[in-house]
Enzyme design. Structure first.
Site, PDB file in Angstrom:
ATOM      1  N   LEU A 161       0.829  -1.216   0.000  1.00 40.33           N
ATOM      2  CA  LEU A 161       0.000   0.000   0.000  1.00 40.33           C
ATOM      3  C   LEU A 161       0.858   1.260   0.000  1.00 40.33           C
ATOM      4  CD1 LEU A 161      -0.133   1.611   2.969  1.00 40.33           C
ATOM      5  CD2 LEU A 161      -1.534  -0.329   3.563  1.00 40.33           C
ATOM      6  N   ARG A 162       0.303   2.278  -0.649  1.00 40.85           N
ATOM      7  CA  ARG A 162       0.970   3.592  -0.670  1.00 40.85           C
ATOM      8  C   ARG A 162       0.237   4.500   0.290  1.00 40.85           C
ATOM      9  NH1 ARG A 162      -0.813   4.677  -6.550  1.00 40.85           N
ATOM     10  NH2 ARG A 162      -2.532   3.516  -5.635  1.00 40.85           N
ATOM     11  N   GLU A 163       0.973   5.288   1.046  1.00 41.13           N
ATOM     12  CA  GLU A 163       0.307   6.273   1.891  1.00 41.13           C
ATOM     13  C   GLU A 163      -0.465   7.219   0.966  1.00 41.13           C
ATOM     14  OE1 GLU A 163       2.843   8.072   4.824  1.00 41.13           O
ATOM     15  OE2 GLU A 163       3.649   6.129   5.392  1.00 41.13           O
ATOM     16  N   ASN A 219      10.275  -2.102  -3.798  1.00 40.61           N
ATOM     17  CA  ASN A 219      10.619  -0.754  -3.334  1.00 40.61           C
ATOM     18  C   ASN A 219      11.961  -0.290  -3.908  1.00 40.61           C
ATOM     19  OD1 ASN A 219       8.260  -0.346  -2.018  1.00 40.61           O
ATOM     20  ND2 ASN A 219       9.085  -0.330   0.053  1.00 40.61           N
ATOM     21  N   ALA A 263      10.842  14.000 -11.715  1.00 40.66           N
ATOM     22  CA  ALA A 263      12.092  14.477 -11.137  1.00 40.66           C
ATOM     23  C   ALA A 263      11.791  15.552 -10.100  1.00 40.66           C
ATOM     24  CB  ALA A 263      12.982  15.046 -12.237  1.00 40.66           C
ATOM     25  N   GLY A 264      12.660  15.675  -9.121  1.00 42.12           N
ATOM     26  CA  GLY A 264      12.453  16.686  -8.087  1.00 42.12           C
ATOM     27  C   GLY A 264      13.448  16.497  -6.963  1.00 42.12           C
ATOM     28  N   CYS A 271       9.478   4.292   4.212  1.00 37.75           N
ATOM     29  CA  CYS A 271       9.685   2.999   3.549  1.00 37.75           C
ATOM     30  C   CYS A 271      10.874   2.971   2.599  1.00 37.75           C
ATOM     31  CB  CYS A 271       8.422   2.596   2.804  1.00 37.75           C
ATOM     32  SG  CYS A 271       6.990   2.525   3.884  1.00 37.75           S
ATOM     33  N   LYS A 274      14.637   3.546   3.997  1.00 36.27           N
ATOM     34  CA  LYS A 274      15.146   2.541   4.951  1.00 36.27           C
ATOM     35  C   LYS A 274      15.116   1.132   4.347  1.00 36.27           C
ATOM     36  CE  LYS A 274      11.146   0.624   6.856  1.00 36.27           C
ATOM     37  NZ  LYS A 274      10.750  -0.753   6.892  1.00 36.27           N
ATOM     38  N   LYS A 334       5.235  13.384   0.961  1.00 34.75           N
ATOM     39  CA  LYS A 334       4.428  13.338  -0.258  1.00 34.75           C
ATOM     40  C   LYS A 334       3.066  13.938   0.067  1.00 34.75           C
ATOM     41  CE  LYS A 334       2.365   9.090  -1.018  1.00 34.75           C
ATOM     42  NZ  LYS A 334       2.380   7.645  -1.302  1.00 34.75           N
TER      43      LYS A 334
HETATM   44  C1  UGA Z   1       6.081   3.083  -0.974  1.00 40.38           C
HETATM   45  C2  UGA Z   1       5.690   2.166  -2.150  1.00 40.38           C
HETATM   46  O1  UGA Z   1       5.287   2.956  -3.266  1.00 40.38           O
HETATM   47  C3  UGA Z   1       4.554   1.230  -1.738  1.00 40.38           C
HETATM   48  O2  UGA Z   1       4.234   0.344  -2.808  1.00 40.38           O
HETATM   49  C4  UGA Z   1       4.999   0.434  -0.500  1.00 40.38           C
HETATM   50  O3  UGA Z   1       3.963  -0.431  -0.042  1.00 40.38           O
HETATM   51  C5  UGA Z   1       5.360   1.402   0.616  1.00 40.38           C
HETATM   52  O4  UGA Z   1       6.409   2.289   0.180  1.00 40.38           O
HETATM   53  C6  UGA Z   1       5.818   0.589   1.799  1.00 40.38           C
HETATM   54  O5  UGA Z   1       6.869  -0.049   1.707  1.00 40.38           O
HETATM   55  O6  UGA Z   1       5.075   0.506   2.779  1.00 40.38           O
HETATM   56  P1  UGA Z   1       5.036   5.324   0.051  1.00 40.38           P
HETATM   57  O7  UGA Z   1       6.148   5.313   1.046  1.00 40.38           O
HETATM   58  O8  UGA Z   1       3.643   5.613   0.508  1.00 40.38           O
HETATM   59  O9  UGA Z   1       4.951   3.908  -0.694  1.00 40.38           O
HETATM   60  O10 UGA Z   1       5.427   6.426  -1.017  1.00 40.38           O
HETATM   61  P2  UGA Z   1       5.586   6.518  -2.599  1.00 40.38           P
HETATM   62  O11 UGA Z   1       4.303   6.855  -3.234  1.00 40.38           O
HETATM   63  O12 UGA Z   1       6.302   5.330  -3.120  1.00 40.38           O
HETATM   64  O13 UGA Z   1       6.532   7.787  -2.700  1.00 40.38           O
HETATM   65  C7  UGA Z   1       7.828   7.761  -2.099  1.00 40.38           C
HETATM   66  C8  UGA Z   1       8.571   9.026  -2.329  1.00 40.38           C
HETATM   67  O14 UGA Z   1       8.970   9.117  -3.692  1.00 40.38           O
HETATM   68  C9  UGA Z   1       7.820  10.321  -2.023  1.00 40.38           C
HETATM   69  O15 UGA Z   1       8.687  11.158  -1.275  1.00 40.38           O
HETATM   70  C10 UGA Z   1       7.509  10.890  -3.384  1.00 40.38           C
HETATM   71  O16 UGA Z   1       7.418  12.278  -3.368  1.00 40.38           O
HETATM   72  C11 UGA Z   1       8.709  10.419  -4.174  1.00 40.38           C
HETATM   73  N1  UGA Z   1       8.452  10.315  -5.647  1.00 40.38           N
HETATM   74  C12 UGA Z   1       7.519   9.470  -6.129  1.00 40.38           C
HETATM   75  C13 UGA Z   1       9.213  11.089  -6.517  1.00 40.38           C
HETATM   76  O17 UGA Z   1      10.089  11.874  -6.097  1.00 40.38           O
HETATM   77  N2  UGA Z   1       8.992  10.971  -7.861  1.00 40.38           N
HETATM   78  C14 UGA Z   1       8.060  10.139  -8.366  1.00 40.38           C
HETATM   79  O18 UGA Z   1       7.917  10.079  -9.618  1.00 40.38           O
HETATM   80  C15 UGA Z   1       7.303   9.372  -7.482  1.00 40.38           C
END
Ligand code: UGA
Length: 446
Positions: A161-163, A219, A263-264, A271, A274, A334
């Site tokens: 799951l994604r937050e 991940n 990008a950013g 998650c 770590k 996020k």
């Molecule tokens: C992530 C995974 O996407 C989930 O599938 C997983 O279940 C979860 O970790 C976990 O291990 O519990 P999450 O931590 O909610 O989910 O966040 P993401 O949506 O993956 O985003 C992570 C980070 O990447 C954020 O800081 C976001 O801003 C950044 N991001 C995301 C980018 O910089 N660029 C992107 O194109 C996408």
């Protein structure tokens, strides 16, 4: 008779899982060792911001008017042991202090506390993200410590799951992965997930180590995709290219895909960072460290983004932060979350503050958590208040609220119409038209 389910640990993962299991029709008992959390949940309140979760919870918590009553909470392992046929362990596995490895102490305590109360056949299902090899070890420990002995089985069922989308991802998972050692585990989990399976969610059965690796490799892949595009952003900046156009163009190739190519200032949260590090540490223990040395580079590209954002800001205000006012829009890692764990936005705000800048932060949902982590930053109640008198505005978390800001209204209150987009999510045209100097990572200056 319908299966009775317990959910141990009621953080993001556990609270959502417990509510989702009740929604699927099961009787559910949620357990946490923190009594305040349990009291909140019992009142139908969620200890964090997650869209749709409170509504889902309130539809099922026993004692709430109109609720199904299928969901209750407790702090007692004895009660959990007596109640459940299937026990989901959802406690967190943070990074160990001063090490890359993950801290398994919450998982171990949960197993040790539950096992003595398993007096009849039961399935224990691990959902926490753990180093490969943990399930096999925990299965032995469980069988040895449970009065029901071999009648207690273990399965591993990682969670993806994604937050921000936790409810949707839990009720309608894009895949269900189960690591089992016997057939009973698979049968019971097919029963638990009958509804999503009927809706078409793939149910993929494998051994313990593979199921543990699926989670950490997924991940790692996501982190790699983000760091890849951020590396391209660095090259674009050097060559006067545009990483947003580049991502759009390569994303049309279905093998590459458009998602996770924004990008950013990079990834953060509880998650991805770590999990990468724990994966490297575990590979080292297994003698396979060479296979994952590339993850060290993924991590360092990511961490470099934060420093780069600070440098761009310093340049934008004339080479030094002293006496400069910096407005920061966004504190969470996020949007649609109040989570500030390892947040790139808050990290950038903190670095600028520590270098002498006067930083004012605004975030739609993360203010309370941000204040707790970084009490010395200034916080404003609205975006408009945060940017008042600012020499530069930083957009660091891509909340919808920020995309909908009126550049003209903000322009009236800032000292300088200067904005740096750390998430490539604002419309440059719109800001430039309103007289702003707009800059973004990996994009041409004008
Ligand atoms: C992530 C995974 O996407 C989930 O599938 C997983 O279940 C979860 O970790 C976990 O291990 O519990 P999450 O931590 O909610 O989910 O966040 P993401 O949506 O993956 O985003 C992570 C980070 O990447 C954020 O800081 C976001 O801003 C950044 N991001 C995301 C980018 O910089 N660029 C992107 O194109 C996408």
């Amino acid at each position: 008779m319908a299966l009775k389910i317990t959910v141990i640990g009621t953080g993001y993962l556990g609270a959502t899982h417990a509510a989702a299991m009740a929604e699927l029709g099961f009787e559910v008992l949620g357990l946490d060792v923190v009594p305040e959390k349990i009291e909140m949940l019992q009142r139908g309140e969620v200890p964090m911001y997650e869209p749709g979760l409170e509504e889902l919870l309130r539809r099922h918590v026993d004692g709430i008017e109109g609720a199904s009553g299928r969901l209750r909470f407790t702090t007692s392992y004895e009660e959990a042991g007596a109640f459940g046929d299937v026990h989901f362990v959802c406690v967190n596995t943070p990074q160990k202090h001063g090490e890359y490895a993950c801290d398994m102490s919450y998982v171990e305590s949960a197993f040790d506390a539950l096992a003595p109360h398993l007096t009849r056949p039961a399935l224990v299902v691990g959902k926490s993200t753990v180093p490969v090899g943990s399930a096999a070890r925990l299965a032995e420990r469980l069988a040895a410590a449970s009065p029901a002995g071999a009648q207690v089985e273990l399965a591993w069922n990682p969670e993806f799951l994604r937050e921000g989308f936790a409810v949707k991802d839990t009720l309608h998972p894009d895949r269900i992965v189960v690591g089992v050692a016997g057939e009973r585990g698979e049968e019971l989990l097919r029963e638990v997930y009958a509804t999503p399976i009927a809706e078409g969610s793939p149910f993929i059965v494998m051994d313990y180590p593979t199921s543990e690796l699926v989670k950490t490799s997924a991940n790692s892949f996501l982190a790699t995709k983000i760091s890849f595009i951020n590396a391209m952003a660095e090259v674009c900046e050097a060559a006067d290219g545009d990483v947003v156009k580049l991502a759009e163009a390569i994303g049309h190739d279905e093998r590459i895909g458009k998602k996770f190519l924004r990008a950013g200032i990079g990834f953060g949260g509880g998650c991805l960072p770590k999990d990468l590090r724990a994966f490297m540490a575990r590979a080292g223990e297994l003698g396979a460290d060479q296979a994952l040395t590339f993850l060290r580079e993924i991590d360092s590209i990511n961490m470099r983004r934060r420093g780069h954002m600070v440098e761009l800001t310093r340049d934008a205000v004339g080479g030094g932060f002293l006496g400069k006012r910096v407005a920061v829009l966004g504190a969470t890692f996020k949007p649609d979350s109040d989570d500030v764990r390892d947040s790139p936005a808050l990290n950038v705000a903190g670095q600028i503050h520590l270098q002498g800048g006067q930083v004012t932060v605004y975030d739609p949902k993360g203010m309370e958590n941000a204040r707790r982590v970084f009490p010395t930053l200034a916080y404003a109640d609205t975006a408009l208040d945060a940017v008042r008198g600012a020499d530069v505005v930083l957009h660091l978390t891509e909340w919808r609220e920020f995309r909908e800001l009126d550049p003209a209204a903000l322009g009236d209150v800032v000292a300088e119409r200067r904005i740096l987009d750390g998430r490539n999510a604002l419309d440059p045209q719109l800001w430039r038209k309103a007289g702003w100097t707009y800059r973004a990572l990996g994009r041409p200056k004008a």
